[in-house]
Design a protein around this motif. Structure first.
Motif, PDB file in Angstrom:
ATOM      1  N   GLU A 135       2.353  -6.653 -20.524  1.00  0.00           N
ATOM      2  CA  GLU A 135       3.616  -6.017 -20.890  1.00  0.00           C
ATOM      3  C   GLU A 135       4.667  -7.042 -21.327  1.00  0.00           C
ATOM      4  O   GLU A 135       5.396  -6.822 -22.308  1.00  0.00           O
ATOM      5  CB  GLU A 135       4.141  -5.188 -19.717  1.00  0.00           C
ATOM      6  CG  GLU A 135       3.298  -3.957 -19.416  1.00  0.00           C
ATOM      7  CD  GLU A 135       3.755  -3.215 -18.175  1.00  0.00           C
ATOM      8  OE1 GLU A 135       3.405  -2.023 -18.027  1.00  0.00           O
ATOM      9  OE2 GLU A 135       4.478  -3.830 -17.344  1.00  0.00           O
ATOM     10  N   VAL A 136       4.752  -8.144 -20.615  1.00  0.00           N
ATOM     11  CA  VAL A 136       5.724  -9.186 -20.965  1.00  0.00           C
ATOM     12  C   VAL A 136       5.357  -9.816 -22.308  1.00  0.00           C
ATOM     13  O   VAL A 136       6.239 -10.089 -23.141  1.00  0.00           O
ATOM     14  CB  VAL A 136       5.786 -10.258 -19.855  1.00  0.00           C
ATOM     15  CG1 VAL A 136       6.594 -11.468 -20.320  1.00  0.00           C
ATOM     16  CG2 VAL A 136       6.400  -9.681 -18.583  1.00  0.00           C
ATOM     17  N   LYS A 137       4.077 -10.026 -22.541  1.00  0.00           N
ATOM     18  CA  LYS A 137       3.636 -10.601 -23.822  1.00  0.00           C
ATOM     19  C   LYS A 137       3.985  -9.676 -24.982  1.00  0.00           C
ATOM     20  O   LYS A 137       4.467 -10.128 -26.033  1.00  0.00           O
ATOM     21  CB  LYS A 137       2.136 -10.871 -23.785  1.00  0.00           C
ATOM     22  CG  LYS A 137       1.618 -11.552 -25.041  1.00  0.00           C
ATOM     23  CD  LYS A 137       0.131 -11.865 -24.931  1.00  0.00           C
ATOM     24  CE  LYS A 137      -0.375 -12.542 -26.196  1.00  0.00           C
ATOM     25  NZ  LYS A 137      -1.821 -12.870 -26.101  1.00  0.00           N
ATOM     26  N   ALA A 138       3.763  -8.378 -24.789  1.00  0.00           N
ATOM     27  CA  ALA A 138       4.085  -7.408 -25.842  1.00  0.00           C
ATOM     28  C   ALA A 138       5.593  -7.377 -26.112  1.00  0.00           C
ATOM     29  O   ALA A 138       6.022  -7.298 -27.270  1.00  0.00           O
ATOM     30  CB  ALA A 138       3.583  -6.020 -25.435  1.00  0.00           C
ATOM     31  N   ALA A 139       6.394  -7.443 -25.065  1.00  0.00           N
ATOM     32  CA  ALA A 139       7.847  -7.455 -25.223  1.00  0.00           C
ATOM     33  C   ALA A 139       8.306  -8.713 -25.941  1.00  0.00           C
ATOM     34  O   ALA A 139       9.229  -8.682 -26.772  1.00  0.00           O
ATOM     35  CB  ALA A 139       8.524  -7.346 -23.856  1.00  0.00           C
ATOM     36  N   ALA A 140       7.652  -9.829 -25.645  1.00  0.00           N
ATOM     37  CA  ALA A 140       8.011 -11.083 -26.308  1.00  0.00           C
ATOM     38  C   ALA A 140       7.702 -11.018 -27.803  1.00  0.00           C
ATOM     39  O   ALA A 140       8.507 -11.465 -28.630  1.00  0.00           O
ATOM     40  CB  ALA A 140       7.248 -12.232 -25.655  1.00  0.00           C
ATOM     41  N   MET A 141       6.566 -10.460 -28.136  1.00  0.00           N
ATOM     42  CA  MET A 141       6.206 -10.323 -29.552  1.00  0.00           C
ATOM     43  C   MET A 141       7.197  -9.412 -30.260  1.00  0.00           C
ATOM     44  O   MET A 141       7.577  -9.657 -31.412  1.00  0.00           O
ATOM     45  CB  MET A 141       4.792  -9.763 -29.671  1.00  0.00           C
ATOM     46  CG  MET A 141       3.714 -10.661 -29.062  1.00  0.00           C
ATOM     47  SD  MET A 141       3.533 -12.256 -29.892  1.00  0.00           S
ATOM     48  CE  MET A 141       2.747 -11.720 -31.427  1.00  0.00           C
ATOM     49  N   LYS A 142       7.643  -8.372 -29.579  1.00  0.00           N
ATOM     50  CA  LYS A 142       8.626  -7.450 -30.152  1.00  0.00           C
ATOM     51  C   LYS A 142       9.967  -8.140 -30.387  1.00  0.00           C
ATOM     52  O   LYS A 142      10.696  -7.807 -31.327  1.00  0.00           O
ATOM     53  CB  LYS A 142       8.801  -6.255 -29.204  1.00  0.00           C
ATOM     54  CG  LYS A 142       9.653  -5.132 -29.775  1.00  0.00           C
ATOM     55  CD  LYS A 142       9.680  -3.949 -28.824  1.00  0.00           C
ATOM     56  CE  LYS A 142      10.533  -2.809 -29.387  1.00  0.00           C
ATOM     57  NZ  LYS A 142      10.576  -1.641 -28.444  1.00  0.00           N
ATOM     58  N   ALA A 143      10.271  -9.126 -29.541  1.00  0.00           N
ATOM     59  CA  ALA A 143      11.519  -9.875 -29.671  1.00  0.00           C
ATOM     60  C   ALA A 143      11.385 -11.031 -30.656  1.00  0.00           C
ATOM     61  O   ALA A 143      12.338 -11.803 -30.838  1.00  0.00           O
ATOM     62  CB  ALA A 143      11.955 -10.405 -28.315  1.00  0.00           C
ATOM     63  N   HIS A 146       6.743 -16.003 -29.435  1.00  0.00           N
ATOM     64  CA  HIS A 146       5.296 -16.212 -29.298  1.00  0.00           C
ATOM     65  C   HIS A 146       5.058 -17.097 -28.067  1.00  0.00           C
ATOM     66  O   HIS A 146       5.006 -18.322 -28.186  1.00  0.00           O
ATOM     67  CB  HIS A 146       4.731 -16.869 -30.563  1.00  0.00           C
ATOM     68  CG  HIS A 146       4.963 -16.073 -31.802  1.00  0.00           C
ATOM     69  ND1 HIS A 146       4.153 -15.006 -32.178  1.00  0.00           N
ATOM     70  CD2 HIS A 146       5.937 -16.161 -32.750  1.00  0.00           C
ATOM     71  CE1 HIS A 146       4.602 -14.477 -33.305  1.00  0.00           C
ATOM     72  NE2 HIS A 146       5.689 -15.164 -33.678  1.00  0.00           N
ATOM     73  N   PRO A 147       4.927 -16.458 -26.901  1.00  0.00           N
ATOM     74  CA  PRO A 147       4.782 -17.231 -25.662  1.00  0.00           C
ATOM     75  C   PRO A 147       3.480 -18.017 -25.618  1.00  0.00           C
ATOM     76  O   PRO A 147       2.442 -17.564 -26.117  1.00  0.00           O
ATOM     77  CB  PRO A 147       4.812 -16.155 -24.573  1.00  0.00           C
ATOM     78  CG  PRO A 147       4.348 -14.911 -25.253  1.00  0.00           C
ATOM     79  CD  PRO A 147       4.858 -15.000 -26.655  1.00  0.00           C
ATOM     80  N   ALA A 148       3.548 -19.203 -25.013  1.00  0.00           N
ATOM     81  CA  ALA A 148       2.346 -20.021 -24.844  1.00  0.00           C
ATOM     82  C   ALA A 148       1.485 -19.444 -23.730  1.00  0.00           C
ATOM     83  O   ALA A 148       1.927 -18.590 -22.949  1.00  0.00           O
ATOM     84  CB  ALA A 148       2.765 -21.452 -24.497  1.00  0.00           C
ATOM     85  N   ALA A 149       0.247 -19.885 -23.676  1.00  0.00           N
ATOM     86  CA  ALA A 149      -0.659 -19.417 -22.633  1.00  0.00           C
ATOM     87  C   ALA A 149      -0.105 -19.796 -21.261  1.00  0.00           C
ATOM     88  O   ALA A 149       0.434 -20.903 -21.096  1.00  0.00           O
ATOM     89  CB  ALA A 149      -2.041 -20.029 -22.836  1.00  0.00           C
ATOM     90  N   PRO A 150      -0.184 -18.894 -20.283  1.00  0.00           N
ATOM     91  CA  PRO A 150       0.360 -19.187 -18.946  1.00  0.00           C
ATOM     92  C   PRO A 150      -0.272 -20.439 -18.342  1.00  0.00           C
ATOM     93  O   PRO A 150      -1.457 -20.709 -18.524  1.00  0.00           O
ATOM     94  CB  PRO A 150       0.001 -17.939 -18.134  1.00  0.00           C
ATOM     95  CG  PRO A 150      -0.158 -16.861 -19.144  1.00  0.00           C
ATOM     96  CD  PRO A 150      -0.740 -17.530 -20.351  1.00  0.00           C
ATOM     97  N   LYS A 151       0.535 -21.165 -17.602  1.00  0.00           N
ATOM     98  CA  LYS A 151       0.081 -22.395 -16.954  1.00  0.00           C
ATOM     99  C   LYS A 151       0.742 -22.513 -15.589  1.00  0.00           C
ATOM    100  O   LYS A 151       1.941 -22.279 -15.451  1.00  0.00           O
ATOM    101  CB  LYS A 151       0.439 -23.609 -17.822  1.00  0.00           C
ATOM    102  CG  LYS A 151      -0.033 -24.935 -17.264  1.00  0.00           C
ATOM    103  CD  LYS A 151       0.379 -26.072 -18.191  1.00  0.00           C
ATOM    104  CE  LYS A 151      -0.067 -27.421 -17.631  1.00  0.00           C
ATOM    105  NZ  LYS A 151       0.327 -28.546 -18.521  1.00  0.00           N
ATOM    106  N   LEU A 152      -0.066 -22.871 -14.588  1.00  0.00           N
ATOM    107  CA  LEU A 152       0.472 -23.008 -13.234  1.00  0.00           C
ATOM    108  C   LEU A 152       1.424 -24.197 -13.139  1.00  0.00           C
ATOM    109  O   LEU A 152       1.245 -25.220 -13.822  1.00  0.00           O
ATOM    110  CB  LEU A 152      -0.664 -23.200 -12.226  1.00  0.00           C
ATOM    111  CG  LEU A 152      -1.661 -22.046 -12.030  1.00  0.00           C
ATOM    112  CD1 LEU A 152      -2.726 -22.460 -11.024  1.00  0.00           C
ATOM    113  CD2 LEU A 152      -0.953 -20.784 -11.564  1.00  0.00           C
ATOM    114  N   THR A 153       2.423 -24.068 -12.274  1.00  0.00           N
ATOM    115  CA  THR A 153       3.295 -25.200 -11.970  1.00  0.00           C
ATOM    116  C   THR A 153       2.572 -26.131 -10.996  1.00  0.00           C
ATOM    117  O   THR A 153       1.521 -25.778 -10.435  1.00  0.00           O
ATOM    118  CB  THR A 153       4.608 -24.723 -11.339  1.00  0.00           C
ATOM    119  OG1 THR A 153       4.320 -24.121 -10.065  1.00  0.00           O
ATOM    120  CG2 THR A 153       5.311 -23.710 -12.228  1.00  0.00           C
ATOM    121  N   ALA A 154       3.129 -27.299 -10.781  1.00  0.00           N
ATOM    122  CA  ALA A 154       2.524 -28.248  -9.842  1.00  0.00           C
ATOM    123  C   ALA A 154       2.475 -27.658  -8.437  1.00  0.00           C
ATOM    124  O   ALA A 154       1.467 -27.812  -7.722  1.00  0.00           O
ATOM    125  CB  ALA A 154       3.322 -29.549  -9.846  1.00  0.00           C
TER     126      ALA A 154
END
Length: 223
Positions: A135-143, A146-154
């Protein structure tokens, strides 16, 4: 008849010690009195200044204590610096990392725990956080983002490593502890975006995710 100068001088010098003896104590006494009076006046002045200063000092202490309490409670917005608005990119990065951690940690616990309630919760986490990521990815594309692939923090990587190193009920307890902290962070993140976000599609999706995360927090409270 004139008297010899030597006699006059002798008599005047003879009287001088008596005069000195007679009047010097008086002069010293007057000086001592003046000093005592001056010291008494100074004491009264200092006492008066302290008396006047006490209420002011007490009031300043009360005002300082009130200000510290107000800042701690967030009731002094005019003095506290306003937090900078979170950018859409920051929101996408944090939301993606949070969902990724939820999915990976919950998948691990779902396959290892013997607690039925915890197993069901972990399965729900995988489903709900997979959905929120989409859902967040779709909203970002609508805005237009182009979000990068998710990545864990340290920190998330460390927590996941600790969870993998644990086993049995120790892993279950650690998972619940991590989930409580992670969901509080996620709740704050989506709430902030839903109220202060600059991109309308992201604000809308964040507002939609808030009650879902709140439901998870309520479930964790009973574990």
């Amino acid at each position: 008849m004139r008297r010899p100068l030597g006699i006059v001088a002798t008599r005047s010098t003879a009287r001088r010690p008596d005069c000195v003896k007679r009047y010097v104590p008086t002069l010293i006494s007057i000086k001592q009195i003046r000093l005592r009076d001056g010291e008494a006046i100074n004491r009264r002045k200092r006492s008066s200044c302290r008396a006047r200063g006490r209420p002011i000092h007490r009031e300043m202490k009360m005002r300082t204590a009130f200000l510290v309490a107000a800042l701690a409670l967030g009731t002094a917005p005019s003095l506290a610096l306003a937090a900078p608005a979170m950018t859409s990119t920051t929101y996408l990065t944090k939301a993606g990392a949070g969902d990724l951690f939820e999915r990976q940690s919950s998948t691990l616990v779902e396959t290892s725990t013997t607690n039925p309630k915890l197993k069901g919760f972990a399965r729900m986490m995988v489903t709900d956080h997979t959905k929120s990521t989409a859902e967040v990815k779709a909203a970002a594309m609508k805005a237009g983002l182009h979000p990068a692939a998710p990545k864990l923090t340290a920190k998330q990587s460390q927590d996941l490593a600790a969870l993998r190193a644990a086993s049995g009920t120790a892993r279950d307890s650690l998972y619940i502890q991590q989930q409580k902290a992670a969901h509080q962070e996620a709740l704050a993140l989506h709430r902030d975006e839903s109220t202060m976000g600059t991109a309308a599609p992201l604000k809308a999706v964040a507002g939609k995710i808030v009650p879902v995360v709140q439901h998870h927090v309520d479930m964790l409270a009973s574990m």
